[in-house]
Design a protein around this motif. Structure first.
Motif, PDB file in Angstrom:
ATOM      1  N   TYR A   1      97.646  94.191  69.304  1.00 50.03           N
ATOM      2  CA  TYR A   1      97.177  93.319  70.380  1.00 50.03           C
ATOM      3  C   TYR A   1      98.240  93.156  71.465  1.00 50.03           C
ATOM      4  CZ  TYR A   1      94.975  89.307  72.647  1.00 50.03           C
ATOM      5  OH  TYR A   1      94.395  88.466  73.567  1.00 50.03           O
TER       6      TYR A   1
ATOM      7  N   HIS B   1      98.652  85.484  74.838  1.00 45.59           N
ATOM      8  CA  HIS B   1      98.069  86.002  76.084  1.00 45.59           C
ATOM      9  C   HIS B   1      98.824  85.480  77.307  1.00 45.59           C
ATOM     10  CE1 HIS B   1      94.713  86.788  78.973  1.00 45.59           C
ATOM     11  NE2 HIS B   1      95.085  85.624  79.464  1.00 45.59           N
TER      12      HIS B   1
ATOM     13  N   SER C   1      91.942  79.050  68.730  1.00 45.65           N
ATOM     14  CA  SER C   1      92.352  80.091  69.677  1.00 45.65           C
ATOM     15  C   SER C   1      93.688  79.795  70.342  1.00 45.65           C
ATOM     16  CB  SER C   1      91.272  80.256  70.760  1.00 45.65           C
ATOM     17  OG  SER C   1      90.018  80.542  70.205  1.00 45.65           O
TER      18      SER C   1
ATOM     19  N   ARG D   1      90.325  88.857  75.327  1.00 41.40           N
ATOM     20  CA  ARG D   1      90.304  88.805  73.863  1.00 41.40           C
ATOM     21  C   ARG D   1      88.980  89.326  73.316  1.00 41.40           C
ATOM     22  NH1 ARG D   1      93.407  89.030  69.348  1.00 41.40           N
ATOM     23  NH2 ARG D   1      92.449  87.863  67.636  1.00 41.40           N
TER      24      ARG D   1
ATOM     25  N   SER E   1      96.429  82.657  69.884  1.00 37.37           N
ATOM     26  CA  SER E   1      96.084  83.857  70.653  1.00 37.37           C
ATOM     27  C   SER E   1      96.223  83.604  72.144  1.00 37.37           C
ATOM     28  CB  SER E   1      94.651  84.291  70.327  1.00 37.37           C
ATOM     29  OG  SER E   1      94.516  84.617  68.963  1.00 37.37           O
TER      30      SER E   1
END
Length: 464
Positions: free
Chosen positions: A332, A230, A223, A284, A226
């Motif tokens: 996203y 973020h 992760s 997420r 991602s």
């Protein structure tokens, strides 16, 4: 040339030369040394003989006995291109500036020395004479604290009638400034050569380095990418710079940087911090839940299910009209912008995001007709069926009373920002769950205070 030209060259260069000769392996000349190397299966070996060499002779030449001459060895250096030379110069300048910053940075040992001098004799306060004397003693050890021992600093800390200053407050000031300087040095390691600008990727590297020092924050390896997307999105979103570079000082002094270091020092949990792992998994996870076909992009229909169909469908359609999409799908990155706008709705950037969505005609102001369109969307929302709504005229009057625009027929972004109630207006027109929740809190007994009445905005009259 003069003889001084050769003074720096070792003398053994001029005493002997090296000449390669080949002789049969069976009979070695007594004047030769042991073979340097010999090939397996060959009848000859190479040996080195010495002969005198004058200073001006070519001592780099090699000659082999026999008719065959060995070519001279020449080393060719590959020339750097202009861009490579520029990059090398930039790297050297960046390393030099970073070294300078590190030389001027304050270490823990320096702070301990200053505290030992300030607390000598355990005084709670010190006079100006003591202040100057301590500054001189510290200056003999290091010059890093000379800016702290200035008259203007002493005067800014004076509180009592005797014009003394608190030792604890003075040292807290030193710690506060040193802390910011350390953050600046850490951030400049990832910035450009001058330490003025930083890009998103460099900022992501900085955040990743900070994660390694956070014991309470553990991000799974799968992760990491991602999470960095973020985390960096909040900096770029609030700076309104998109993919362009950001000023290091702006990043350093931003609320996002303070939030990141607050997480590092306190370990915020339960979704109170944008950079916490709990917030990341929530944001997420909501995206993955909406992305039923696993295409890493959402359709308008999928986005309408955001937070259990809580939002006005009109505002979701406006997101796909105004924001950049990929073949009609919201990626996203765009999804994070929408979530951040709701997260930072009290900020100017958050208000600007939703203001552009409400400004259907792109007039840079909201008219009564525009407000009515989104009011009807909330009025017809499935979550609010069965509620008796107030008239639009009452809602319009309530919004004008909250915002107090310069022109009552045109509400601008500046009006929403300056009134301090812009987020209430946006939630009244876009979020059905917010309207329903605040009605339940402030309208059950009909005895709510004025603040609750402002929050609800008079959208719902009576609950059936």
């Amino acid at each position: 040339s003069s003889s001084s030209t050769f003074n720096s060259i070792p003398q053994f260069y001029f005493k002997q030369s090296y000449t390669l000769s080949t002789t049969p392996s069976s009979s070695s000349s007594p004047t030769t040394t042991s073979p340097v190397h010999s090939r397996k299966g060959s009848d000859s070996a190479t040996s080195i003989t010495h002969s005198g060499l004058s200073p001006m002779s070519n001592h780099n030449s090699w000659s082999v006995a026999g008719d065959r001459k060995h070519p001279k060895l020449k080393t060719k250096h590959k020339r750097l291109t202009h861009s490579q030379r520029q990059q090398l110069l930039v790297d050297n300048v960046q390393q030099y500036l970073q070294t300078q910053r590190l030389d001027l940075s304050v270490t823990n040992e320096d702070l301990q020395d200053v505290w030992a001098m300030l607390s000598d004799g355990n005084p709670s306060t010190i006079t100006y004479d003591d202040f100057c004397e301590c500054g001189e003693r510290v200056g003999e050890v290091t010059s890093k604290f000379k800016d702290f021992f200035q008259p203007v600093v002493y005067l800014s800390l004076c509180e009592d009638t005797y014009e003394n200053i608190s030792v604890d407050r003075f040292f807290d000031l030193i710690m506060y400034v040193v802390n910011w300087k350390q953050r600046h040095i850490s951030l400049c390691r990832y910035a450009d050569a001058k330490g003025e600008f930083i890009h998103n990727q460099q900022l992501a590297d900085f955040i990743y380095f900070q994660l390694e020092t956070m014991q309470d924050v553990v991000i799974p390896e799968a992760s990491i990418e991602s999470f960095l997307t973020h985390a960096t999105k909040k900096f770029s979103f609030l700076h309104e710079l998109g993919r362009r570079k950001m000023r290091v000082k702006d990043v350093l002094l931003s609320e996002s940087m303070a939030e990141l270091y607050h997480l590092k020092e306190n370990g915020d949990k339960f979704g109170e911090n944008w950079f916490s792992f709990e917030t990341f998994t929530s944001v997420r996870g909501e995206f993955l839940k909406l992305d039923a076909d696993n295409k890493e992009a959402l359709t308008c229909e999928q986005m309408c299910r955001f937070q259990s169909n809580a939002l006005n469908p009109m505002i979701i359609k406006r997101v796909f009209d105004e924001r950049e999409t990929m073949g009609g799908r919201l990626g996203y990155d765009g999804y994070l912008e929408f979530v951040l706008a709701r997260w930072c709705l009290q900020s100017k950037k958050g208000l600007k995001y939703f203001f552009n969505l409400l400004d259907v005609d792109q007039n840079r102001y909201l008219t009564h007709a525009t407000i009515y369109q989104f009011f009807k969307g909330i009025q017809e929302h499935p979550q609010l069926r069965g509620y008796d709504f107030a008239s639009f005229e009452d809602i319009r009057t309530e919004i004008i009373d909250l915002v107090k625009p310069k022109d009552m027929f045109r509400i601008t972004l500046d009006d929403l920002v300056s009134c301090g109630k812009g987020d209430y207006v946006m939630l009244m027109l876009t979020d059905a769950s917010w309207v329903k929740m605040h009605e339940n809190v402030g309208g059950d007994d009909g005895d709510g205070d004025d603040e609750d009445e402002d929050d609800v905005g008079g959208v719902i009259n009576d609950s059936v």
